[in-house]
Design a protein around this motif. Structure first.
Motif, PDB file in Angstrom:
ATOM      1  N   SER A  35      -2.813   4.705   5.536  1.00  0.00           N
ATOM      2  CA  SER A  35      -2.552   3.386   6.110  1.00  0.00           C
ATOM      3  C   SER A  35      -1.508   2.617   5.301  1.00  0.00           C
ATOM      4  CB  SER A  35      -3.861   2.594   6.188  1.00  0.00           C
ATOM      5  OG  SER A  35      -3.623   1.304   6.683  1.00  0.00           O
ATOM      6  N   LEU A  36      -1.629   2.677   3.981  1.00  0.00           N
ATOM      7  CA  LEU A  36      -0.684   1.954   3.125  1.00  0.00           C
ATOM      8  C   LEU A  36       0.710   2.571   3.184  1.00  0.00           C
ATOM      9  CD1 LEU A  36      -2.951   1.227   0.036  1.00  0.00           C
ATOM     10  CD2 LEU A  36      -2.223  -0.373   1.826  1.00  0.00           C
ATOM     11  N   ALA A  37       0.797   3.887   3.236  1.00  0.00           N
ATOM     12  CA  ALA A  37       2.104   4.548   3.336  1.00  0.00           C
ATOM     13  C   ALA A  37       2.767   4.211   4.672  1.00  0.00           C
ATOM     14  CB  ALA A  37       1.960   6.052   3.167  1.00  0.00           C
ATOM     15  N   ALA A  38       1.967   4.102   5.735  1.00  0.00           N
ATOM     16  CA  ALA A  38       2.519   3.728   7.037  1.00  0.00           C
ATOM     17  C   ALA A  38       3.040   2.296   7.014  1.00  0.00           C
ATOM     18  CB  ALA A  38       1.457   3.892   8.123  1.00  0.00           C
ATOM     19  N   ALA A  39       2.350   1.420   6.306  1.00  0.00           N
ATOM     20  CA  ALA A  39       2.746   0.014   6.259  1.00  0.00           C
ATOM     21  C   ALA A  39       3.911  -0.249   5.307  1.00  0.00           C
ATOM     22  CB  ALA A  39       1.544  -0.844   5.851  1.00  0.00           C
ATOM     23  N   TYR A  40       3.956   0.471   4.176  1.00  0.00           N
ATOM     24  CA  TYR A  40       4.921   0.147   3.129  1.00  0.00           C
ATOM     25  C   TYR A  40       5.946   1.240   2.861  1.00  0.00           C
ATOM     26  CZ  TYR A  40       1.759  -3.700   2.255  1.00  0.00           C
ATOM     27  OH  TYR A  40       0.992  -4.815   2.400  1.00  0.00           O
ATOM     28  N   GLY A  41       5.843   2.352   3.550  1.00  0.00           N
ATOM     29  CA  GLY A  41       6.807   3.428   3.391  1.00  0.00           C
ATOM     30  C   GLY A  41       6.267   4.577   2.564  1.00  0.00           C
ATOM     31  N   PRO A  42       6.821   5.769   2.801  1.00  0.00           N
ATOM     32  CA  PRO A  42       6.301   6.976   2.150  1.00  0.00           C
ATOM     33  C   PRO A  42       6.480   6.994   0.634  1.00  0.00           C
ATOM     34  CG  PRO A  42       8.293   7.460   3.392  1.00  0.00           C
ATOM     35  CD  PRO A  42       7.914   6.051   3.724  1.00  0.00           C
ATOM     36  N   ASP A  43       7.427   6.233   0.102  1.00  0.00           N
ATOM     37  CA  ASP A  43       7.589   6.198  -1.353  1.00  0.00           C
ATOM     38  C   ASP A  43       6.358   5.622  -2.045  1.00  0.00           C
ATOM     39  OD1 ASP A  43      10.054   7.385  -1.248  1.00  0.00           O
ATOM     40  OD2 ASP A  43      11.172   5.508  -1.423  1.00  0.00           O
ATOM     41  N   LEU A  44       5.644   4.734  -1.356  1.00  0.00           N
ATOM     42  CA  LEU A  44       4.441   4.157  -1.958  1.00  0.00           C
ATOM     43  C   LEU A  44       3.380   5.233  -2.187  1.00  0.00           C
ATOM     44  CD1 LEU A  44       3.189   1.459  -2.913  1.00  0.00           C
ATOM     45  CD2 LEU A  44       2.054   1.367  -0.706  1.00  0.00           C
ATOM     46  N   ASP A  45       3.330   6.244  -1.316  1.00  0.00           N
ATOM     47  CA  ASP A  45       2.313   7.280  -1.480  1.00  0.00           C
ATOM     48  C   ASP A  45       2.480   8.030  -2.787  1.00  0.00           C
ATOM     49  OD1 ASP A  45      -0.061   8.575  -0.366  1.00  0.00           O
ATOM     50  OD2 ASP A  45       1.203  10.362  -0.348  1.00  0.00           O
ATOM     51  N   LYS A  46       3.704   8.181  -3.257  1.00  0.00           N
ATOM     52  CA  LYS A  46       3.927   8.826  -4.560  1.00  0.00           C
ATOM     53  C   LYS A  46       3.204   8.051  -5.660  1.00  0.00           C
ATOM     54  CE  LYS A  46       8.448  10.456  -3.130  1.00  0.00           C
ATOM     55  NZ  LYS A  46       9.878  10.260  -3.249  1.00  0.00           N
ATOM     56  N   MET A  47       3.241   6.736  -5.587  1.00  0.00           N
ATOM     57  CA  MET A  47       2.530   5.911  -6.564  1.00  0.00           C
ATOM     58  C   MET A  47       1.024   5.985  -6.352  1.00  0.00           C
ATOM     59  SD  MET A  47       4.981   2.543  -6.559  1.00  0.00           S
ATOM     60  CE  MET A  47       4.135   1.721  -7.895  1.00  0.00           C
TER      61      MET A  47
END
Length: 80
Positions: A35-47
């Motif tokens: 959900s967060l990666a969809a909202a803020y972009g895939p780069d956030l998932d790395k974090m």
């Protein structure tokens, strides 16, 4: 609804300290990350992959952990 609180670099990346996210009952850490990666972009998932998640009194990195009403997202901290 899940209250998600962000700290340090994650708070900087999303631009806020907390928010409420509508997730279904039984949602997991993996669902939150998606959900967060969809909202803020895939780069956030790395974090998010290196973060720990405080769910109730339990600190976990297990993506299959069930969420509670409040989750704290804690990036690795450096100290001296």
């Amino acid at each position: 609804m899940v209250e998600v609180r962000y700290f340090a670099a994650i708070a900087d990346a999303v631009g806020k300290d907390s928010e409420r996210i509508d997730l279904p009952a039984g949602a997991t850490v993996a669902d939150l990350r998606t959900s967060l990666a969809a909202a803020y972009g895939p780069d956030l998932d790395k974090m998010l992959r290196v973060c720990a998640y405080l769910i109730g009194d339990e600190l976990t990195r297990d993506p299959s952990s069930a969420l509670s009403a409040r989750v704290d997202v804690l990036p690795p901290f450096a100290g001296g």
